[in-house]
Design a protein around this motif. Structure first.
Motif, PDB file in Angstrom:
ATOM      1  N   ALA B   7     -20.795 -16.099  16.525  1.00  0.00           N
ATOM      2  CA  ALA B   7     -20.735 -16.735  15.210  1.00  0.00           C
ATOM      3  C   ALA B   7     -22.130 -16.867  14.618  1.00  0.00           C
ATOM      4  N   GLN B   8     -23.102 -16.979  15.513  1.00  0.00           N
ATOM      5  CA  GLN B   8     -24.458 -17.127  14.979  1.00  0.00           C
ATOM      6  C   GLN B   8     -25.314 -15.939  15.382  1.00  0.00           C
ATOM      7  N   ARG B   9     -24.635 -14.818  15.609  1.00  0.00           N
ATOM      8  CA  ARG B   9     -25.365 -13.675  16.131  1.00  0.00           C
ATOM      9  C   ARG B   9     -26.383 -13.151  15.130  1.00  0.00           C
ATOM     10  N   SER B  10     -26.163 -13.453  13.902  1.00  0.00           N
ATOM     11  CA  SER B  10     -27.172 -13.059  12.926  1.00  0.00           C
ATOM     12  C   SER B  10     -27.834 -14.316  12.420  1.00  0.00           C
ATOM     13  N   SER B  11     -29.073 -14.209  12.101  1.00  0.00           N
ATOM     14  CA  SER B  11     -29.738 -15.375  11.552  1.00  0.00           C
ATOM     15  C   SER B  11     -29.151 -15.674  10.191  1.00  0.00           C
ATOM     16  N   ARG B  13     -30.699 -16.155   7.621  1.00  0.00           N
ATOM     17  CA  ARG B  13     -31.447 -15.395   6.625  1.00  0.00           C
ATOM     18  C   ARG B  13     -30.781 -14.034   6.379  1.00  0.00           C
ATOM     19  N   THR B  14     -30.471 -13.355   7.477  1.00  0.00           N
ATOM     20  CA  THR B  14     -29.877 -12.033   7.359  1.00  0.00           C
ATOM     21  C   THR B  14     -28.514 -12.111   6.699  1.00  0.00           C
ATOM     22  N   ASP B  15     -27.730 -13.112   7.106  1.00  0.00           N
ATOM     23  CA  ASP B  15     -26.403 -13.238   6.524  1.00  0.00           C
ATOM     24  C   ASP B  15     -26.481 -13.497   5.029  1.00  0.00           C
ATOM     25  N   LYS B  17     -28.772 -12.634   3.050  1.00  0.00           N
ATOM     26  CA  LYS B  17     -29.143 -11.406   2.353  1.00  0.00           C
ATOM     27  C   LYS B  17     -27.962 -10.446   2.248  1.00  0.00           C
ATOM     28  N   SER B  18     -27.226 -10.304   3.341  1.00  0.00           N
ATOM     29  CA  SER B  18     -26.179  -9.290   3.336  1.00  0.00           C
ATOM     30  C   SER B  18     -25.038  -9.666   2.409  1.00  0.00           C
ATOM     31  N   GLN B  20     -25.554 -11.137  -0.504  1.00  0.00           N
ATOM     32  CA  GLN B  20     -25.988 -10.916  -1.882  1.00  0.00           C
ATOM     33  C   GLN B  20     -25.603  -9.514  -2.318  1.00  0.00           C
ATOM     34  N   GLU B  22     -26.283  -5.974  -3.351  1.00  0.00           N
ATOM     35  CA  GLU B  22     -27.431  -5.122  -3.128  1.00  0.00           C
ATOM     36  C   GLU B  22     -27.984  -4.657  -4.467  1.00  0.00           C
ATOM     37  N   VAL B  23     -29.143  -4.052  -4.393  1.00  0.00           N
ATOM     38  CA  VAL B  23     -29.718  -3.483  -5.608  1.00  0.00           C
ATOM     39  C   VAL B  23     -28.750  -2.367  -6.027  1.00  0.00           C
ATOM     40  N   ALA B  24     -27.927  -2.656  -7.000  1.00  0.00           N
ATOM     41  CA  ALA B  24     -26.762  -1.810  -7.241  1.00  0.00           C
ATOM     42  C   ALA B  24     -27.106  -0.540  -8.000  1.00  0.00           C
ATOM     43  N   ALA B  25     -26.303   0.471  -7.731  1.00  0.00           N
ATOM     44  CA  ALA B  25     -26.393   1.686  -8.532  1.00  0.00           C
ATOM     45  C   ALA B  25     -25.900   1.335  -9.932  1.00  0.00           C
TER      46      ALA B  25
END
Lengths: 494, 64
Positions: B7-11, B13-15, B17-18, B20, B22-25
């Motif tokens: 459940a906390q395998r990602s920080s 911070r990373t979660d 970001k993911s 959000q 992305e810088v979209a096309a």
């Protein structure tokens, strides 16, 4: 119970110098690495073997009198925890260890930035007419391939046969969203105009140790760079080097989740293929995605159908145990890519290198009336992968907003110099930055310091999830010198 | 269950970001296709000059 998947990538870059008589790829690769390292401190890479089980608790210190350095090779470690070196005749960047596919994709992209800077620096050493060109690709189109490997830390306790049985059909079929595209075929495979991947033509075995000839779908290299009693490092050699950030994220994320599911035993009855080796290139050779392959239960399934099954099983598993948002994002993007590929592969040209390339090729073919064997298409094929932001066609697509990105430039720049927080790469990178003069050698699972005493001090790092920012930053902050850091570690159980 | 640590395998911070965007096309697939001619014109300006020679000389031995 599935382990946390520590993930990393290794990329061998293609290299050439235009207008250089007697071009030597080993010398050029050495120049790239040396020029990048340049004024930055040079830390040697150590090939010293670890002693198994020596460090079950975490970080400690071992006295190493008469440490035997292997020198003369161009090989160094960067402040972001990555390794930059010459592998045979290619410059290679191995990313630092990361704990999820988002971070691993970011550090993979950072490797491209490192290579851009390295080429700029090396270019200064060349003659006025000479120009160095470096590609993040996997083949010269003449039967010579070079790798883009993925690494996943998995539990030693899972029988390797089970991994092979559950993973093979996944590797054969994930190509539809991991391929970087290629004009033509190689290595004696049947002729084809265009295919999905760079690497498929080079796979000749189901399972094996080789990486340079008779390449296997599943590689058995057993070198965990961690406690071998607990861990295995699955060294995946069947992937392509991807320029697309989303594609790298998908490749690493789906594979890590499938490995979790295998570790937790949910693939009781995996799909098995009658002839997986032949299917590797058969799948790659059919950009329409209609090709159906024979399964051992007598059925015929397309790559998409097989991927839908893997997604279904993996998603049920992930939802049942509850996963962090980054893994939900993997599942979400996996589903979207399958939906879009099924509808029309060209819809994915904003996310996948192979469809992005195919769109460019088709554009040229219709505008200029080019046949598939026209050298211009092969040039476009190569130049898509050129890391130079001014020339690389991938970058042209990004600049025009035609390629989706996951990271902004600032994040990538930061990942070029800063290590990830959550693995031992933090400790490695931080020591390179803080103690460049004392740090005399480094590798994945240890650092060696000369702190002016009779013996060198070796710090083993056999646990990839120790040595994180949380574990060591305060200690490092309180240790202005390597000697103080070593003393602090010595009094520390890890 | 595959560990609560998952459940906390990602920080965080990373979660964060993911999740959000992305810088979209920019633009739909159709709009992008319409710009393909533009793109080809731009590629023409950066493409290596001698395709035949570049491709012929591009040999990469000694890889994994």
């Amino acid at each position: 119970m599935a382990l946390r998947k520590v993930i990393g990538t290794e990329t061998e870059f293609g290299i050439t110098v235009l207008n250089q008589a007697g071009f030597n790829p080993v010398e050029a690769s050495s120049a790239v690495v040396n020029a990048y390292v340049g004024s930055r401190s040079r830390i040697r890479w150590s090939f010293d073997e670890e002693s198994p089980g020596r460090d079950l608790r975490g970080i400690g210190v071992i006295e190493r009198p008469g440490f035997d350095f292997e020198t003369g090779l161009v090989n160094t470690v960067l402040t972001n925890g990555a390794r930059l070196y010459v592998d045979h005749a290619h410059p290679e960047y191995s990313s630092p260890e990361c704990i999820d596919p988002w971070s691993a994709a970011l550090y993979d992209k950072a490797g491209e930035r490192v290579m851009v800077e390295a080429v700029r620096a090396a270019q200064q050493l060349l003659g006025p007419d000479e120009r160095m060109v470096v590609h993040k690709n996997n083949t010269d189109g003449k039967g010579n391939s070079y790798g883009a490997h993925e690494n996943y830390l998995i539990a030693r306790s899972i029988p390797f046969d089970e991994i092979v049985r559950s993973l093979t059909a996944f590797f054969v079929t994930r190509q539809i969203f991991t391929g970087s595209g290629k004009v033509g075929s190689e290595n004696g495979r049947p002729p084809v105009d265009f295919q999905i991947t760079q690497r498929a033509d080079f796979f000749e075995e189901e399972v094996g140790l080789e990486t340079t000839l008779k390449r296997p779908i599943i590689n058995t290299r057993d070198e965990p760079h961690a406690d071998p009693t607990r861990y295995r490092r699955l060294h995946v050699i069947i992937g392509d080097a991807n320029r697309s950030e989303m594609q790298t994220f998908l490749k690493l994320g789906t594979t890590a989740l499938v490995l979790d599911a295998i570790e937790d035993g949910v693939f009781a009855d995996p799909i098995e293929l009658v002839d997986p080796v032949q299917e590797v290139w058969s799948v790659s050779h059919d950009p329409t995605l209609q090709y159906a392959m024979e399964t051992v239960d007598g059925g015929a399934m397309t790559a998409l159908e097989i991927q839908w099954q893997y997604l279904g099983v993996t998603r049920d598993y992930a939802l049942s145990i509850g996963v962090a948002p980054v893994w939900m994002r993997v599942l979400d993007e996996w589903e979207k890519i399958l939906i879009d590929l099924e509808k029309d592969p060209m819809i994915t040209a904003d996310r996948l290198d192979w469809t992005a390339k195919l769109r460019i090729f088709e554009g040229y073919r219709s505008r200029d009336g080019l046949g598939w064997n026209d050298p211009k298409l092969r040039l476009l094929d190569l130049q898509y992968h050129d890391v130079d932001p001014e020339r690389g066609l991938y970058q042209k697509l990004v600049d025009r907003g035609a390629m989706r990105r996951l990271f902004d430039d600032e994040e990538v720049e930061s990942a070029v110099t800063e290590p990830p927080d959550e693995t031992r790469a933090f400790f490695r990178g931080a020591c390179v930055r803080r103690y460049p003069d004392a740090l005399v050698a480094a590798n994945w699972d240890s650092l060696v310091f000369d702190i002016g005493e009779e013996t060198l001090k070796r710090v083993p790092m056999m646990e990839p999830l120790r040595g994180t920012r949380r574990h060591v930053e305060n200690m490092l902050d309180a240790s202005p010198t390597a000697a103080m850091m070593i003393r602090a570690l010595g009094g520390n159980d890890g | 269950m595959a560990e609560q640590e998952r459940a906390q395998r990602s920080s965080d911070r990373t979660d964060a970001k993911s999740e959000q965007t992305e810088v979209a096309a920019t633009g739909s697939a159709e709009e992008i296709s319409e710009r393909i001619d533009d793109l080809l014109d731009e590629i023409d300006t950066v493409l290596e000059e001698n395709a035949d020679e570049f491709v012929k000389n591009y040999v990469q031995k000694g890889g994994q």
